[in-house]
Design an enzyme around this catalytic site. Structure first.
Site, short mmCIF file in Angstrom:
data_model
loop_
_atom_site.label_atom_id
_atom_site.label_comp_id
_atom_site.label_asym_id
_atom_site.label_seq_id
_atom_site.Cartn_x
_atom_site.Cartn_y
_atom_site.Cartn_z
N ARG A 507 0.59 -1.17 0.29
CA ARG A 507 -0.26 -0.05 -0.10
C ARG A 507 1.05 1.44 0.36
O ARG A 507 1.50 1.13 0.72
CB ARG A 507 -0.78 0.12 1.46
CG ARG A 507 -1.69 -0.97 1.18
CD ARG A 507 -2.65 -0.71 2.27
NE ARG A 507 -2.41 -0.42 3.67
CZ ARG A 507 -3.09 0.19 4.76
NH1 ARG A 507 -3.58 0.97 4.60
NH2 ARG A 507 -2.37 0.17 6.32
N SER A 571 8.49 -4.89 6.40
CA SER A 571 8.06 -6.54 7.83
C SER A 571 8.19 -7.66 7.13
O SER A 571 8.36 -8.62 7.16
CB SER A 571 6.87 -6.64 7.35
OG SER A 571 5.54 -5.55 8.33
N ASP A 625 6.65 -3.33 11.27
CA ASP A 625 4.94 -3.90 11.34
C ASP A 625 4.73 -3.38 12.88
O ASP A 625 3.65 -2.50 14.09
CB ASP A 625 4.48 -4.78 11.38
CG ASP A 625 4.68 -5.55 11.46
OD1 ASP A 625 6.03 -6.36 12.18
OD2 ASP A 625 3.62 -6.60 11.02
#
EC number: 2.7.1.1
Length: 885
Positions: A507, A571, A625
């Site tokens: 994203r 991540s 994250d």
């Protein structure tokens, strides 16, 4: 020839005329299908009343729980004694069950008379006599020294006494004869879930869902219910179909007003019903030219066996003549035909009524299973069903009309009561042994408070090792500095870009943070795919693709131009050297892009932006994250100083005192530590609580020997642990009748979402079975219960282990600050934590028990990765400004 034809024609006309007269006379005994369907509905209502705690005391159909919870599955074996007690004589049986090659039951039995004085004596005298006979039976067979399990078939209530004094016997089961019939047939046909007796008396039992039985604790599984349906109608609910003959039978019985349904249908009363009808018809001149003999007036002179003999096809009329002559009435041909038709109507009514009540049970079974069509087997015993020439055919025919949505197989019980008692005992033994082995296995997953405190202690030791300069290199819990030095203070302000890369999709976000009285965070985002050829191509191609997507997003939002600060949630395992730099240790999740491992990811991104020559971005922060989750929650709740992810993976971070972070210079302030606690146990420190199933899952994983703590907790692995247990239990015959489905052999097929669904309190076992069917597992109710238990044990352990780790973290923060009591908030994200029905509650409870001096609150993160990256960037920009000023 012509004369014979005329005689046959005359006889047929005569017979038809007689039949019409009898039909008219006994019209009340002819029940239409509409009436039978109504009776079926009435009985269904009575069943519901009997099962309810509130209405059971006044219910006529008592629906008694038998505590038989499972029918035979074919794996029963052993040597059993069965006592069949129910009259002036009783049987003792030795039943040997062997399933090694094929189901095989060997029985030997002996009948023992019960003297009249004992029949009418006390229960103690009766059981002393039974004990004596049992001792004799065992001595004759040289088995007196064996401790054999004993099962009783009781057809009446009795109190047990002195049954095990003189020899070694293990009393396991007390069985009603109806239940014995179901269990006997259940051994031969595992679809059998109904027992039916139609003989001297009548009764039925069936397997009911435990959740509907108010009189018994628990709501999972099934239990056999002895309906005691003979009392149906004792409250007057059958008055509209009872005849004057039924009332006369009842008045002359030993228990007037009781067992009214049984008196309309069972073999004990059928012959007497016919006799009363014949007497009245004779009195009215419709039979025997009005002659009534003393024999005809004597109760018991006309038996149900006479009814059966008269209804035989070929010799029925001849038998009628013999029986009636014995009664002294000198019958004519018309009389014999009439009596035969009376017998037919009485037995037909019985078959119809039993079909209606059984139809109610089948209808309830179908409703319980939620299936449009029921397939089941009914085990049947009883002299009326077995020996009456027409009874079973009529009964089956009526039942098919009343419940057309049921496919029912009827299985005749052989030695039902005695063998059934032995089978109940065998099932009880099988279940007890299975339960022992299952509990032995699952006990390895059940962690005591002492064990969890030990896990907490070991986690604390590993944290210290990761923070220490001397031991950091060898430490398995790496305690990586994130270079996030502060949580948001509410003054953060501005527009920030965020990238969230952690899988095949990523994203790009625009996050607008506004400070002031009403702090707000406004987010816009777009999702982009990463094709597999780019995931596994070169690093340059990967980062060029990412920058191309950023360019598209800036155009989409109309903000391409000014240099914007950017936070990058990445991540993958990285060793950060500063807030805006991190070295990629290894790719995971299917990424294999070359020339990235060992390089600074932020630099790779900056170089790709430079190659694009369209815009410039200020890469302020690289974010894990877990840290992003903490920062997102800290923006809403200032006491949030811990981040936790419990989803596909599992990790935690927290704000540590700089003085304890020996790998970095400086002693002042705080530093967010990315624990990477999934590797806890990689040095063997958890081997004493790891099970064989954990070892199997680890062995076949992509990173064997690594992330062992994570593999006991996270969503990526819990389903696989469960799958391995299910395979083991199936191999041992505890599940799915020992049949392992092809899907169950497939690694990863049992997803963790199935655990969440199966453990949902809202799901009945039928829905659990539906979930298992998706995996090709044709489960019984008992299978579903065991699968649910396994899921519960595995997920509970995961939540407790996670709680023990968190307890170590909060206690360290409290001790760091020298506090008697710590108030702290944990920001949490992850599908397992969010979606599993019990995980969060168990984890919270564990933290509370293991860290009683800490008040720990848990705050669910909303969009932790993206928003968190922007907030870390905002804090970085704020701190940069403060340092600059």
């Amino acid at each position: 020839m012509i004369a014979a034809q005329l005689l046959a024609y005359y006889f047929t006309e005569l017979k038809d005329d007689q039949v019409k007269k009898i039909d008219k006379y006994l019209y009340a005994m002819r029940l239409s299908d509409e009436t039978l369907i109504d009776i079926m509905a009435r009985f269904k209502k009575e069943m519901k009343n009997g099962l309810s705690r509130d209405s059971n005391p006044t219910a006529t159909v008592k629906m008694l729980p038998t505590f038989v919870r499972s029918i035979p599955d074919g794996s029963e074996k052993g040597d059993f004694i069965a006592l069949d007690l129910g009259g002036s004589s009783f049987r003792i049986l030795r039943v040997q069950v062997n399933h090694e090659k094929k189901q095989n039951v060997h029985m030997e039995s002996e009948a023992y008379e019960t003297p009249e004085n004992i029949v009418h004596g006390s229960g103690s005298q009766l059981f002393d006599h039974v004990a004596e006979c049992l001792g004799d039976f065992m001595e004759k067979r040289n088995i007196k020294d064996k401790k054999l399990p004993v099962g009783f078939t009781f057809s009446f209530p009795c109190r047990q006494s002195k049954i095990d004094e003189d020899y070694d016997a293990n009393i396991v089961a007390v069985v009603n004869d109806t239940v014995g019939t179901m269990m006997t047939c259940g051994y031969d046909d595992q679809q059998c879930e109904v027992g039916l007796i139609i003989g001297t008396g009548t009764n039925a039992c069936y397997m009911e869902e435990l959740r509907h039985i108010d009189l018994v604790e628990g709501d999972e599984g099934r239990m056999c219910i002895n309906t005691e349906w003979g009392a149906f109608g004792d409250d007057g609910s059958l008055e509209d179909i009872r005849t004057e003959f039924d009332r006369e039978i009842d008045r002359g019985s030993l228990n007037p007003g009781k067992q009214l349904f049984e008196k309309m249908v069972s073999g004990m009363y059928m012959g007497e019903l016919v006799r009363l009808i014949l007497v009245k018809m004779a009195k009215e001149g419709l039979l025997f030219e009005g002659r009534i003999t003393p024999e005809l007036l004597t109760r018991g002179k006309f038996n149900t066996s006479d009814v059966s003999a008269i209804e035989k096809n070929k010799e029925g009329i001849h038998n009628a003549r013999e029986i009636l002559t014995r009664l002294g009435v000198e019958p004519s041909d018309d009389d014999c035909i009439s009596v035969q038709h009376v017998c037919t109507i009485v037995s037909f009514r019985s078959a119809n009524l039993v079909a209606a009540t059984l139809g109610a049970i089948l209808s309830r079974l179908r409703d319980n299973k939620g299936t449009p069509r029921l397939r089941t087997t009914v085990g049947v015993d009883g002299s009326l069903y077995k020996t009456h020439p027409q009874y079973s055919r009529r009964f089956h025919k009526t039942l098919r009309r009343l419940v057309p949505d049921s496919d029912v197989r009827f299985l005749l019980s052989e030695s039902g009561s005695g063998k059934g008692a032995a089978m109940v005992t065998a099932v009880a033994y099988r279940l007890a042994e299975q339960h022992r082995q299952i509990e032995e296995t699952l006990a390895n997953f059940r962690l005591t408070k002492e064990m969890l405190l030990e896990v907490k202690k070991r986690m604390r030791a590993e944290m210290e090792a990761g923070l220490s300069k001397k031991t950091h290199e060898k430490a398995v819990v790496k305690m990586l500095p994130s270079f996030v030095r502060s949580t948001p203070d509410g003054t953060e302000h501005g527009d920030f870009l965020a990238l969230d890369l952690g899988g095949t999709n990523f994203r790009v976000l625009l996050v607008k943070i506004r400070s002031g009285k009403k702090r707000t965070v406004e987010m816009h985002n777009k999702i982009y795919a990463i094709p597999i050829e780019i995931m596994q191509g070169t690093g340059e191609e990967l980062f060029d693709h990412i920058v191309s997507c950023i360019s598209d997003f800036l155009d989409y939002m109309g903000i391409k131009g000014p240099r914007m600060p950017l936070g990058f949630t990445f991540s993958f395992p990285c060793k950060q050297t500063s807030l805006d730099a991190g070295i990629l240790i290894t790719w995971t999740k299917g990424f294999k892009a070359t020339d990235c491992v060992g390089h600074d990811v932020a630099t790779l991104l900056r170089e790709a932006i430079k190659r694009r020559e369209e815009f410039d971005l200020d890469v302020v922060a690289m974010v894990n994250d877990t840290v992003g989750t903490m920062m997102t929650c800290a923006y809403e709740e200032p006491t949030c100083e811990i981040g936790l992810i419990v989803g596909t993976g599992c990790n935690a971070c927290y704000m540590e005192e700089m003085r304890n972070v020996e790998m970095l210079e400086g002693n002042d302030g705080l530093m967010c530590i990315n624990m990477e606690w999934g590797a806890f146990g990689d040095n063997g420190c958890l081997d004493d609580i790891r099970t064989n199933y954990d070892r199997l899952v680890d062995e076949y994983s992509l990173n064997a020997g690594k992330q062992r703590y994570e593999k006991m907790i996270s969503g990526m692995y819990l389903g696989e642990i469960v799958r391995n247990i299910l395979i083991d239990f199936t191999k041992k015959g505890f599940l799915f009748r020992g049949q392992i489905s092809e899907p169950l052999k497939t690694r990863g097929i049992f997803e963790t979402k199935f655990l969440s669904q199966i453990e949902s309190d809202r799901l009945a076992l039928l829905q659990v079975r539906a979930i298992l069917q998706q995996l090709g597992l044709n489960s019984t109710c008992d299978d579903s219960i065991l699968v649910k238990t396994v899921c519960g044990v595995v997920s509970r352990r995961a939540a407790q282990l996670c709680g023990a780790g968190m307890a170590a973290v909060v206690d360290k923060i409290r001790e760091n600050r020298g506090l008697d009591r710590l108030n702290v908030t944990v920001g949490v994200d992850g599908t397992l934590y969010k979606l599993h029905p019990h995980f969060s509650r168990i984890m919270h409870q564990t933290v509370k028990e293991l860290s009683p001096k800490c008040n720990v609150s848990f705050l669910l993160s909303e969009d932790g990765s993206g928003k968190g990256a922007a907030l870390i960037t905002a804090v970085g920009v704020r701190l940069r400004g403060e340092l600059g000023s």
